[in-house]
Design an enzyme around this catalytic site. Structure first.
Site, PDB file in Angstrom:
ATOM      1  N   THR A   7       4.469  -1.328 -10.158  1.00 23.38           N
ATOM      2  CA  THR A   7       4.062  -1.477  -8.767  1.00 23.38           C
ATOM      3  C   THR A   7       2.658  -2.078  -8.727  1.00 23.38           C
ATOM      4  O   THR A   7       1.918  -2.008  -9.706  1.00 23.38           O
ATOM      5  CB  THR A   7       4.062  -0.123  -8.042  1.00 23.38           C
ATOM      6  N   GLU A 152       9.883  -0.043  -5.562  1.00 21.39           N
ATOM      7  CA  GLU A 152      10.904   0.958  -5.870  1.00 21.39           C
ATOM      8  C   GLU A 152      12.264   0.647  -5.261  1.00 21.39           C
ATOM      9  O   GLU A 152      13.273   1.235  -5.661  1.00 21.39           O
ATOM     10  CB  GLU A 152      10.434   2.335  -5.360  1.00 21.39           C
ATOM     11  N   LYS A 243      -7.068  10.311  10.147  1.00 17.18           N
ATOM     12  CA  LYS A 243      -7.156  11.418  11.096  1.00 17.18           C
ATOM     13  C   LYS A 243      -8.614  11.632  11.455  1.00 17.18           C
ATOM     14  O   LYS A 243      -9.416  12.056  10.615  1.00 17.18           O
ATOM     15  CB  LYS A 243      -6.548  12.701  10.534  1.00 17.18           C
ATOM     16  N   TRP A 248      -4.467  11.106  15.181  1.00 14.40           N
ATOM     17  CA  TRP A 248      -3.926  10.244  14.142  1.00 14.40           C
ATOM     18  C   TRP A 248      -4.108   8.787  14.556  1.00 14.40           C
ATOM     19  O   TRP A 248      -3.769   8.409  15.672  1.00 14.40           O
ATOM     20  CB  TRP A 248      -2.447  10.532  13.901  1.00 14.40           C
TER      21      TRP A 248
END
Length: 363
Positions: A7, A152, A243, A248
């Protein structure tokens, strides 16, 4: 096992994934059938000429070389991704289908300097596709549509489709491919989790593999929502959600809002720790060619959106830093790990300046 690679590690350490021959074939069939059923101008046909603008080592060049080879398309491989070379090949070879990250699309549009480039369909992935960039591309004849996937997932699990000028629809992660089961896990903050027959079976580490496939679902690490028409919309990476003050904040949404300013070419937002508010967003922006960014104008636009209730007031960045360029990974994605380190240093410098001014005022 047929392939293995790592990755990109934009938010954590790189991990090794692997895929079997069967998985590559199944992904190719599902991806090709989806492209064939897309609306006109957003699809792939045997008459297209294909040129990848994604490295071959980056998740099988998104699986497209397998699809176009199966269909027998003419293929053009450009070598290094130099914008002038890419534009020359597009003209001389009649390239009509490509894929790349938003950064390279930005470079193509800038290098074209208004020259018509269509018809050219480009699938965008690797990071969020801002609606403003969709509109800019459309003006020069490029039809862009977002695709969603990750190392993935081999990679494509969703593809956008919509009306030609529907910038918000075409910038979403899109609709799940055949054989993909995608759901939003409310227990984990709205994380997108997946099942499909071509998803990697795990990493080199057993512990990491068990975490990836917890409860029999592949956990993407992306916070997502599903729109009324069933399309997936990525809100943010779990690691990138900020946050602040109990609110959020989506870094993707904030980046898109910053890019609504015509002077902004690129925007990236990261969160850093704050002793009072938990975290605070720090924004990085780069200027479009021949443009000068007004930080005051950006702050003013975001403040008006906060007053209108479109964003939280905590989403207004503590710092908007105008940069000459943004750090990249090997595949051209914005390196947010590197940006976070720069943001910490910028915040420390700003705090030191405020403290120095206080001392002067007190004296």
């Amino acid at each position: 096992m047929a392939t293995t690679f790592h990755t990109t590690g934009t938010t954590g350490d790189p991990k090794q994934v692997f895929f079997t021959h069967r998985q590559l074939v199944l992904h190719t069939l599902a991806f090709t059938s989806t492209l064939a059923s897309q609306p006109q101008g957003q699809n792939l046909t045997r008459a297209d000429v294909y040129m990848p603008i994604t490295p071959m080592f980056h998740v099988h060049a998104w699986g497209a070389p397998y699809a176009v080879t199966m269909l027998g398309l003419k293929q053009v491989y450009p070598g290094r991704y130099d914008p002038s070379t890419l534009l020359r090949l597009r003209r001389t070879e009649d390239v009509s289908f490509s894929h790349c990250v938003p950064t390279l699309l930005r470079m193509l549009i800038d290098a074209a300097a208004g020259e018509p480039l269509g018809p050219w369909t480009i699938v965008i992935g690797g990071s969020a596709l801002p609606p403003a960039l969709v509109e800019e591309a459309f003006e020069v004849g490029i039809t862009t549509l977002a695709g969603f996937g990750m190392s993935e997932t081999g990679p494509v699990i969703a593809l956008a489709r919509g009306e030609a000028e529907d910038s918000h629809g075409l910038s979403r992660a899109g609709f799940a491919l055949p054989l993909v089961y995608a759901k939003i896990d409310g227990k984990r903050g709205g994380e997108l989790v997946l099942r499909a027959p071509w998803l990697t079976q795990g990493y080199g580490s057993q512990d990491a593999s068990d975490t990836l496939w917890e409860d029999g679902w592949l956990h993407t690490g992306d916070v997502a929502e599903k729109d009324a028409d069933g399309a997936i919309r990525i809100v943010d990476r779990l690691k990138d959600v900020i946050k602040s003050g109990g609110e959020w904040i989506s870094s993707i949404d904030l980046e898109a809002r910053l890019m609504e300013d015509a002077a902004v070419s690129e925007a990236a937002v990261v969160g850093i720790a704050h002793p009072r508010w938990g975290e605070r967003p720090i924004a990085f922006v780069t200027a479009a060619p021949d443009e000068i960014i007004s930080e005051e104008r950006l702050y003013d636009a975001l403040s008006k959106q906060a007053v209108a209730g479109q964003i939280s007031r905590y989403a207004i960045p503590s710092i908007i830093h105008v940069a000459d360029g943004l750090p990249r990974t090997s595949v051209g994605k914005i390196d947010k790990k590197a940006l976070r380190e720069i943001a910490i240093a910028l915040a420390a410098d700003a705090a030191a300046a405020v403290e120095a001014q206080s001392k002067v005022a007190g004296a």
